[in-house]
Motif scaffolding. Sequence first.
Motif, PDB file in Angstrom:
ATOM      1  N   ASP A  85      -4.251  18.356  -1.111  1.00  0.00           N
ATOM      2  CA  ASP A  85      -3.446  18.647  -0.016  1.00  0.00           C
ATOM      3  C   ASP A  85      -2.288  17.798   0.104  1.00  0.00           C
ATOM      4  O   ASP A  85      -3.200  16.346   0.106  1.00  0.00           O
ATOM      5  N   PRO A  86      -1.790  18.016   0.249  1.00  0.00           N
ATOM      6  CA  PRO A  86      -0.722  16.483   0.698  1.00  0.00           C
ATOM      7  C   PRO A  86      -0.866  15.399   1.835  1.00  0.00           C
ATOM      8  O   PRO A  86      -1.394  16.175   2.651  1.00  0.00           O
ATOM      9  N   LEU A  87      -1.344  14.370   1.440  1.00  0.00           N
ATOM     10  CA  LEU A  87      -1.765  13.244   2.472  1.00  0.00           C
ATOM     11  C   LEU A  87      -0.837  12.850   3.370  1.00  0.00           C
ATOM     12  O   LEU A  87      -1.125  12.196   4.601  1.00  0.00           O
ATOM     13  N   GLY A  88       0.353  12.740   2.636  1.00  0.00           N
ATOM     14  CA  GLY A  88       1.047  11.919   4.183  1.00  0.00           C
ATOM     15  C   GLY A  88       1.367  10.213   3.389  1.00  0.00           C
ATOM     16  O   GLY A  88       0.770  10.077   2.120  1.00  0.00           O
ATOM     17  N   PRO A  89       2.289   9.816   3.362  1.00  0.00           N
ATOM     18  CA  PRO A  89       2.811   8.466   2.936  1.00  0.00           C
ATOM     19  C   PRO A  89       1.677   7.862   3.335  1.00  0.00           C
ATOM     20  O   PRO A  89       1.409   5.937   2.276  1.00  0.00           O
ATOM     21  N   ALA A  90       1.114   7.259   4.670  1.00  0.00           N
ATOM     22  CA  ALA A  90       0.480   6.296   4.544  1.00  0.00           C
ATOM     23  C   ALA A  90      -1.104   7.072   5.375  1.00  0.00           C
ATOM     24  O   ALA A  90      -1.086   6.455   6.551  1.00  0.00           O
ATOM     25  N   GLY A 147     -12.448   1.312   6.703  1.00  0.00           N
ATOM     26  CA  GLY A 147     -12.314   0.723   8.491  1.00  0.00           C
ATOM     27  C   GLY A 147     -14.124   1.413   8.547  1.00  0.00           C
ATOM     28  O   GLY A 147     -15.310   0.636   8.249  1.00  0.00           O
ATOM     29  N   CYS A 148     -14.619   2.503   8.534  1.00  0.00           N
ATOM     30  CA  CYS A 148     -15.865   2.826   8.339  1.00  0.00           C
ATOM     31  C   CYS A 148     -16.597   3.064   7.164  1.00  0.00           C
ATOM     32  O   CYS A 148     -17.840   3.748   6.923  1.00  0.00           O
ATOM     33  N   PRO A 161      -9.200  10.569   9.594  1.00  0.00           N
ATOM     34  CA  PRO A 161      -9.357  11.105  11.232  1.00  0.00           C
ATOM     35  C   PRO A 161     -10.828  10.710  11.520  1.00  0.00           C
ATOM     36  O   PRO A 161     -10.640  11.613  13.384  1.00  0.00           O
ATOM     37  N   ASP A 162     -12.057  10.581  11.269  1.00  0.00           N
ATOM     38  CA  ASP A 162     -13.059   9.974  11.718  1.00  0.00           C
ATOM     39  C   ASP A 162     -12.399   8.367  12.964  1.00  0.00           C
ATOM     40  O   ASP A 162     -12.859   8.388  14.023  1.00  0.00           O
ATOM     41  N   CYS A 163     -12.057   7.749  12.283  1.00  0.00           N
ATOM     42  CA  CYS A 163     -11.969   5.959  12.714  1.00  0.00           C
ATOM     43  C   CYS A 163     -10.456   5.700  13.372  1.00  0.00           C
ATOM     44  O   CYS A 163     -10.227   4.267  14.228  1.00  0.00           O
ATOM     45  N   GLY A 164      -9.377   6.123  12.513  1.00  0.00           N
ATOM     46  CA  GLY A 164      -8.118   6.060  12.843  1.00  0.00           C
ATOM     47  C   GLY A 164      -7.910   4.560  12.187  1.00  0.00           C
ATOM     48  O   GLY A 164      -6.647   4.507  11.700  1.00  0.00           O
ATOM     49  N   GLY A 165      -9.086   4.152  10.720  1.00  0.00           N
ATOM     50  CA  GLY A 165      -8.319   2.777   9.939  1.00  0.00           C
ATOM     51  C   GLY A 165      -7.941   3.743   8.324  1.00  0.00           C
ATOM     52  O   GLY A 165      -7.843   4.981   8.401  1.00  0.00           O
ATOM     53  N   ARG A 166      -7.419   2.594   7.559  1.00  0.00           N
ATOM     54  CA  ARG A 166      -6.339   2.764   6.532  1.00  0.00           C
ATOM     55  C   ARG A 166      -6.949   3.824   5.870  1.00  0.00           C
ATOM     56  O   ARG A 166      -8.369   3.233   5.377  1.00  0.00           O
ATOM     57  N   LEU A 167      -6.877   4.839   4.987  1.00  0.00           N
ATOM     58  CA  LEU A 167      -7.571   5.070   3.696  1.00  0.00           C
ATOM     59  C   LEU A 167      -7.012   4.737   2.686  1.00  0.00           C
ATOM     60  O   LEU A 167      -5.622   4.648   2.643  1.00  0.00           O
ATOM     61  N   PRO A 226       0.930  -1.607   0.265  1.00  0.00           N
ATOM     62  CA  PRO A 226      -0.026   0.025  -0.267  1.00  0.00           C
ATOM     63  C   PRO A 226       0.672   1.051  -0.483  1.00  0.00           C
ATOM     64  O   PRO A 226       0.437   2.283  -0.920  1.00  0.00           O
ATOM     65  N   ASP A 227       1.773   0.774   0.871  1.00  0.00           N
ATOM     66  CA  ASP A 227       2.825   2.331   0.547  1.00  0.00           C
ATOM     67  C   ASP A 227       3.270   2.904  -0.868  1.00  0.00           C
ATOM     68  O   ASP A 227       3.507   3.794  -1.467  1.00  0.00           O
TER      69      ASP A 227
END
Length: 249
Positions: free
Chosen positions: A141-146, A131-132, A150-156, A61-62
Amino acid sequence: MTDHDLTRAADWLRLADRVCVLTGAGVSAESGVPTFRAADGLWEGHAIEDVASPGGWDRDPDLVWQFYNARRENVGTVRPNPGHHALVELERRWGDRFTLVTQNVDGLHRDAGSRNLLEIHGSLRRTRCLGCRAVADRGLDPLGPAPRCPDCGGRLRPDIVWFGEALPEDVWEPALEAAYGCDVLLVVGTSAVVHPAASLIPVAKRRRHPAAKVVEVNLTETEASRLADIGLYGPSGVVLPKLVERLGS
Ligand code: APR
């Protein structure tokens, strides 16, 4: 592109009650967004199955995010071109009887002002939470590498339709209806090899009394050409504004 073909295409459009347009990567090429099939099925050095399939996502995924983050960054630096703007002008004339179906995930049609728009392969600007399940527009805007939800902490993951995945019904069903119900289908800047998107062309031809006229706009002939009634060959950023001009007021 001959002048005669341009006039014929404009004549068909003038008589059309409903107009549908299918676009692909070529319409954004003049904005500076790379097309897909220019270099041996490799996308910026990656095999398609590594960066645009559920299997590739499961493996790494990365790498997938690295690829999509680069594409998001590219799209942040580009602007719609005269081809996108010409399609906005067509929508202005036909209103609700105009549907733009795009395979592009760059959002440039929306930036240009298109509203009756079906993004059948998703959008680079949206994420989907594993997750949700929430789908969210995160702009460019940059989202970062992984990135994490913001709501449930699941992977996007990117809200993009990958190879082997079904198209979302809420955009695919109206796209089929628009293709089946149109009098003119413009096929712009697509190699027409990816299905089911490319099947909108035979769908438009399937209707009788009478079948839709198909007008291809591309640099070269493609898989769509044998079903096209006319091919207007040249850059869409030049051809589409000419077509709008030929339509007259
Ligand atoms: N004007 C018009 N057409 C152009 C231009 C231009 N300036 N530049 C390139 N083209 C044409 C090419 O000749 C080619 O036929 O655009 C087409 C681009 O084809 P692809 O790269 O295959 O892109 P597309 O058809 O959109 O791919 C479909 O495949 O990988 C998936 O999901 C991805 O949505 C994409 C789908």
